[in-house]
Design a protein around this motif. Structure first.
Motif, mmCIF file in Angstrom:
data_model
loop_
_atom_site.group_PDB
_atom_site.id
_atom_site.type_symbol
_atom_site.label_atom_id
_atom_site.label_comp_id
_atom_site.label_asym_id
_atom_site.label_seq_id
_atom_site.Cartn_x
_atom_site.Cartn_y
_atom_site.Cartn_z
ATOM 1 N N TYR A 1 -3.552 29.199 52.014
ATOM 2 C CA TYR A 1 -3.537 27.954 51.331
ATOM 3 C C TYR A 1 -4.734 27.632 50.197
ATOM 4 O O TYR A 1 -4.290 27.013 49.150
ATOM 5 C CB TYR A 1 -3.243 26.888 52.332
ATOM 6 C CG TYR A 1 -1.854 26.672 52.965
ATOM 7 C CD1 TYR A 1 -0.882 26.172 52.380
ATOM 8 C CD2 TYR A 1 -1.812 26.944 54.158
ATOM 9 C CE1 TYR A 1 0.348 26.085 52.835
ATOM 10 C CE2 TYR A 1 -0.582 27.101 54.705
ATOM 11 C CZ TYR A 1 0.542 26.553 54.027
ATOM 12 O OH TYR A 1 1.881 26.287 54.326
ATOM 13 N N VAL B 1 -3.640 21.346 57.773
ATOM 14 C CA VAL B 1 -2.945 22.417 58.283
ATOM 15 C C VAL B 1 -3.988 22.685 59.465
ATOM 16 O O VAL B 1 -5.214 22.804 59.584
ATOM 17 C CB VAL B 1 -3.027 23.713 57.678
ATOM 18 C CG1 VAL B 1 -2.680 25.120 58.387
ATOM 19 C CG2 VAL B 1 -2.647 23.790 56.123
ATOM 20 N N SER C 1 -0.597 25.596 62.505
ATOM 21 C CA SER C 1 -0.838 27.087 62.310
ATOM 22 C C SER C 1 -1.425 27.501 63.818
ATOM 23 O O SER C 1 -2.020 26.658 64.304
ATOM 24 C CB SER C 1 -1.897 27.086 61.392
ATOM 25 O OG SER C 1 -2.610 28.483 61.225
ATOM 26 N N ALA D 1 -4.642 31.084 57.667
ATOM 27 C CA ALA D 1 -3.853 29.853 56.788
ATOM 28 C C ALA D 1 -4.854 29.708 55.960
ATOM 29 O O ALA D 1 -4.168 29.265 54.517
ATOM 30 C CB ALA D 1 -3.574 28.753 57.940
ATOM 31 N N ASN E 1 6.508 27.918 58.193
ATOM 32 C CA ASN E 1 6.454 26.453 57.540
ATOM 33 C C ASN E 1 7.210 26.594 56.181
ATOM 34 O O ASN E 1 6.800 27.268 55.283
ATOM 35 C CB ASN E 1 5.061 25.702 57.506
ATOM 36 C CG ASN E 1 4.504 25.595 58.825
ATOM 37 O OD1 ASN E 1 5.073 24.799 59.608
ATOM 38 N ND2 ASN E 1 3.259 26.221 59.181
#
Length: 125
Positions: free
Chosen positions: A19, A49, A9, A15, A115
């Motif tokens: 997530y 991450v 990331s 992120a 990703n």
């Protein structure tokens, strides 16, 4: 056996916003967070991450994918929908892959940085 997986990331705060709710749906949480990354898991970290250690820009791997196990097909559907609602890109709607008797029910998406991930459930409906 895989101990954990790492994806890149360039923006850890964004992120985390992507997530955190996905981890919650999968029964996981933040295990550890620091300036370069977030580690998710149930009792120990299983998915990290992070910003690249070498300081260069993150680049998604071609042919690289992380698969996240879900407790039910319903959760597969919920995670996929949440991923798309929060900036993810659809790479394959939830459904049976291969044949029904294989029991593999999966959905595919890319996070906002590219990703590729799969969320899946093995076994009967």
């Amino acid at each position: 056996m895989i101990g954990y997986a790492v994806i890149g990331s360039d923006d850890i705060d964004s992120a985390g916003k992507f997530y955190d709710p996905i981890a919650q749906l999968l029964g996981a949480r933040r295990i550890h967070a620091f300036d370069r990354g977030i580690f998710y898991g149930v009792t120990e970290f299983e998915l990290a991450v992070v910003t690249p250690f070498n300081g260069e820009a993150m680049r998604p791997g071609n042919g690289t994918m992380v698969a996240l196990k879900a407790p039910s097909r319903k959760v597969v559907n919920e995670v996929h929908a949440l991923a798309l609602e929060t900036g993810g890109i659809d790479e394959g709607a939830p459904g049976i892959r291969r044949r029904e008797e294989s029991g593999f029910y999966g959905a595919y998406f890319r996070d906002p940085e590219g990703n590729k991930l799969c969320v899946y459930r093995m076994g009967p409906a």
